[in-house]
Design an enzyme around this catalytic site. Structure first.
Site, PDB file in Angstrom:
ATOM      1  N   HIS A  82     -17.640   9.271  39.643  1.00 37.47           N
ATOM      2  CA  HIS A  82     -18.579   9.534  40.763  1.00 37.47           C
ATOM      3  C   HIS A  82     -18.495  10.879  41.340  1.00 37.47           C
ATOM      4  O   HIS A  82     -18.964  10.954  42.597  1.00 37.47           O
ATOM      5  CB  HIS A  82     -18.105   8.600  41.865  1.00 37.47           C
ATOM      6  CG  HIS A  82     -18.192   7.070  41.414  1.00 37.47           C
ATOM      7  ND1 HIS A  82     -19.393   6.711  40.572  1.00 37.47           N
ATOM      8  CD2 HIS A  82     -17.158   6.031  41.151  1.00 37.47           C
ATOM      9  CE1 HIS A  82     -18.964   5.405  40.347  1.00 37.47           C
ATOM     10  NE2 HIS A  82     -18.023   5.055  40.604  1.00 37.47           N
ATOM     11  N   ASP A 119     -17.528   2.111  32.195  1.00 40.28           N
ATOM     12  CA  ASP A 119     -16.937   1.451  33.416  1.00 40.28           C
ATOM     13  C   ASP A 119     -17.935   0.718  34.170  1.00 40.28           C
ATOM     14  O   ASP A 119     -19.235   0.739  33.656  1.00 40.28           O
ATOM     15  CB  ASP A 119     -16.716   2.515  34.271  1.00 40.28           C
ATOM     16  CG  ASP A 119     -15.810   2.425  35.568  1.00 40.28           C
ATOM     17  OD1 ASP A 119     -14.701   2.456  35.413  1.00 40.28           O
ATOM     18  OD2 ASP A 119     -16.547   1.729  36.528  1.00 40.28           O
ATOM     19  N   HIS A 121     -19.172   0.645  36.888  1.00 38.23           N
ATOM     20  CA  HIS A 121     -19.779   1.253  37.868  1.00 38.23           C
ATOM     21  C   HIS A 121     -20.592   2.359  36.988  1.00 38.23           C
ATOM     22  O   HIS A 121     -20.109   2.985  36.001  1.00 38.23           O
ATOM     23  CB  HIS A 121     -18.862   1.986  38.894  1.00 38.23           C
ATOM     24  CG  HIS A 121     -18.231   0.960  39.598  1.00 38.23           C
ATOM     25  ND1 HIS A 121     -16.954   0.900  39.472  1.00 38.23           N
ATOM     26  CD2 HIS A 121     -18.442   0.041  40.482  1.00 38.23           C
ATOM     27  CE1 HIS A 121     -16.422  -0.145  40.122  1.00 38.23           C
ATOM     28  NE2 HIS A 121     -17.444  -0.608  40.809  1.00 38.23           N
ATOM     29  N   ASP A 196     -12.904  -2.489  34.546  1.00 37.45           N
ATOM     30  CA  ASP A 196     -13.274  -3.301  35.586  1.00 37.45           C
ATOM     31  C   ASP A 196     -14.434  -4.068  35.086  1.00 37.45           C
ATOM     32  O   ASP A 196     -15.071  -4.692  36.039  1.00 37.45           O
ATOM     33  CB  ASP A 196     -13.475  -2.317  36.742  1.00 37.45           C
ATOM     34  CG  ASP A 196     -14.203  -1.162  36.424  1.00 37.45           C
ATOM     35  OD1 ASP A 196     -14.711  -1.151  35.066  1.00 37.45           O
ATOM     36  OD2 ASP A 196     -14.300  -0.403  37.348  1.00 37.45           O
TER      37      ASP A 196
END
Length: 235
Positions: A82, A119, A121, A196
């Site tokens: 990110h 991931d 995200h 996750d």
């Protein structure tokens, strides 16, 4: 994995500038980010957090270098997808994936690098930083309703609905890799293997079991074996 296989990668310096603006880098190492920038980042800025970020970048850079010699390198940190070139967000200060990929291209200029980001995200920072890098292909498979709210287009994005089960997830992953490899043949794979996606993750919103997650990794590594190329893994 034995103790003799685990090592501290140390720190990096100028390598960070392969993916980040010098102004942003200097503000971070001088602990000079504004309160609003720190809120966006999501972690406090001090010697410990900055040192950890630089150490994590070193881990991914060195894992790529190890992979070139041994076939596989693993960074037990890393995967900070990110972080953008000029700011950090989502608990990510520096983008080790982008830095490590560009660092590899300095010595292997004709290499084609595939970043497989699984991931939960979307890898918005990685997609942004590497959007103009023809030798690097970014693939992100992630929850459609999860962070970040604003997705930055990767070369290939696959958005998944909440609660997706093992069977559907694994089918989508195999199909996506098949499509990507028809248009981009990599010499190296950098694999962001965030866990996750597990149903047990309180914020993940997907429905994978531990066995499903194991099979996810198996699919990626079977692909790497079939291509007979080196790879590095971030956790």
């Amino acid at each position: 994995i034995g103790a003799d296989q685990i090592y501290d990668p140390g720190m990096v310096d100028n390598e960070v500038l392969l993916a980040h603006d010098s102004d942003y880098y200097n503000k971070v190492i001088q602990y000079a980010l504004s309160p609003s920038e720190i809120r966006t980042l999501g972690v406090p800025l001090h010697e410990g957090s900055v040192g950890r970020a630089i150490n994590s970048v070193a881990g991914t850079v060195r894992s790529v270098e190890k992979a070139m010699k041994l076939g596989l390198g693993i960074s037990i940190g890393g995967g900070y997808h990110h972080a953008f070139s000029n700011h950090g967000e989502g608990f990510c200060i520096f983008n080790d994936l982008a830095i490590a990929a560009r660092n590899l291209l300095q010595s292997m200029q004709n290499y084609k690098i595939l970043i497989v980001d699984l991931d939960v995200h979307q890898g918005n920072g990685t997609a942004s930083i590497l959007s103009d890098d023809d030798n690097i292909y970014t693939f992100s498979m992630h929850g459609s309703k999860n962070y970040p709210a604003k997705k930055i287009p990767s070369n290939y994005d696959l958005e998944l609905p909440d609660g997706m089960s093992d069977k559907d997830y694994l089918y989508n992953l195999e199909h996506a890799l098949e499509l990507i490899l028809k248009q981009f043949y990599p010499d190296f794979i950098l694999y962001q293997a965030g866990v996750d996606v597990l149903q047990s993750d309180q914020l993940g919103r997907l429905g994978l079991s531990m066995e499903g997650c194991r099979k996810r990794d198996e699919i990626v590594f079977n692909t790497i074996r079939q291509l007979n190329i080196p790879s590095a893994l971030t956790l």
